[in-house]
Design an enzyme around this catalytic site. Structure first.
Site, PDB file in Angstrom:
ATOM      1  CG  HIS A 191      -2.039  -1.061   1.054  1.00  0.00           C
ATOM      2  ND1 HIS A 191      -3.244  -0.855   0.384  1.00  0.00           N
ATOM      3  CD2 HIS A 191      -2.177  -2.328   1.523  1.00  0.00           C
ATOM      4  CE1 HIS A 191      -4.134  -1.738   0.401  1.00  0.00           C
ATOM      5  NE2 HIS A 191      -3.536  -2.766   0.947  1.00  0.00           N
ATOM      6  CG  ASP A 195      -1.046   5.300   0.474  1.00  0.00           C
ATOM      7  OD1 ASP A 195      -1.855   5.081  -0.280  1.00  0.00           O
ATOM      8  OD2 ASP A 195      -0.682   5.196   1.573  1.00  0.00           O
ATOM      9  CD  GLU A 221      -8.843   2.280  -7.691  1.00  0.00           C
ATOM     10  OE1 GLU A 221      -8.949   1.067  -8.143  1.00  0.00           O
ATOM     11  OE2 GLU A 221      -8.901   2.516  -6.360  1.00  0.00           O
TER      12      GLU A 221
END
Length: 300
Positions: A191, A195, A221
């Site tokens: 993750h 990010d 997203e």
């Protein structure tokens, strides 16, 4: 004795106080008045009160008092509390609450008095609260990861943009972009890498969008676009420039090189002016772009 005690009380009062005669000359000012105005103790006696007044009321003040004492005009100040300002000895203006009153006659002369309640602390608190509120508003309308406007901010601006477009009878294009296979980025690289990709894509969007365009993160997203004064042909050109810029950008996370592409759906603002309907059509066009192979633009 009563007058002496009354003056002692005024001298000890926390609020500034002055007494003037019919000619606007200051006959008395307490210690708090000198502290507030910055004048040397005793130096205000005999001076015109106009020296303490704002420019906007200074010239009319004497005539207004004369008209009031002659019974020609009722005062809108005497007997009421008003937000006002007085001039400090250094020339700056101080916010105060003014309470002026007719003290009547003493001998053959008329006198008026006023209390000046310092509002600087209250104004400072108001400004601090306003700044905090603006900061909270920015936080509430901003996506903490990408620092783009969030979905709520996008919806607020969409309402405004749609209303402006209808009033001006101009075009408005609405778009949705989605990062292709973003779940794979999270699954394969974690993750933190996801990010980083979101932040980098957001930066590309901001750089490639025009100054009048609105770019927001509206989902995980997903990113929303508003293109004011833009028909579909021009919106496709802008969207294509954005798509190409993302495809050509080298997205790196640590030692990893992560290829990233986006799909975009576009729709015009409907004749009804309902931006939500246009957003739904753009969303349908986005799904069509994904079904047709991704990394492309489709329009409703």
């Amino acid at each position: 004795m009563n007058k002496v005690l009354a003056l002692r009380l005024l001298d000890a009062a926390e609020d500034a106080a002055v007494i003037i005669d019919a000619a606007s000359r200051i006959q008395y000012a307490n210690d708090a008045m000198y502290a507030l105005s910055g004048y040397t103790p005793g130096s205000l006696a005999g001076q015109q009160i106009e020296a303490l007044l704002p420019d906007a009321v200074r010239e009319q003040h004497g005539a207004q008092i004369s008209a009031y004492l002659a019974g020609e005009k009722k005062s809108r100040v005497l007997g009421h509390k008003r937000h006002f300002a007085i001039r400090h000895h250094d020339g700056s203006m101080l916010p105060i609450v003014l309470k002026a009153m007719d003290l009547g006659k003493l001998g053959d002369d008329n006198y008026m008095g006023a209390f000046f309640i310092d509002q600087r602390r209250e104004r400072a608190i108001e400004q601090q609260n306003a700044a905090r509120w603006q900061q909270l508003q920015r936080i509430a309308l901003s996506d903490p990861l990408t620092h783009l406007p969030n979905r709520r901010a996008f919806e607020v601006e969409a309402v405004r943009s749609a209303a402006r477009a209808r009033r001006a009878r101009s075009s408005l294009a609405i778009g949705i972009a989605d990062i292709d296979f973003f779940k794979h980025v999270n699954d394969q690289h974690g993750h933190a890498a996801g990010d980083a990709v979101l932040q980098a894509v957001a930066a590309v969007f901001q750089f490639q969008a025009r100054a009048s365009d609105v770019v927001a993160r509206v989902g995980g997203e997903e990113f929303g676009f508003l293109f004011p004064h833009t028909d579909m042909a021009k919106a496709c050109q802008v969207a294509e420039r954005i798509r190409c810029a993302v495809e050509e950008t080298r997205f790196e996370f640590g030692k990893l090189h992560i290829p990233v592409t986006i799909s975009i759906g576009l729709a015009p603002l409907p004749d009804s002016g309902d931006w939500k309907e246009g957003f739904m059509r753009a969303d349908a066009a986005l799904y069509q772009a994904k079904n047709n192979g991704r990394n492309r633009i489709e329009q409703a």
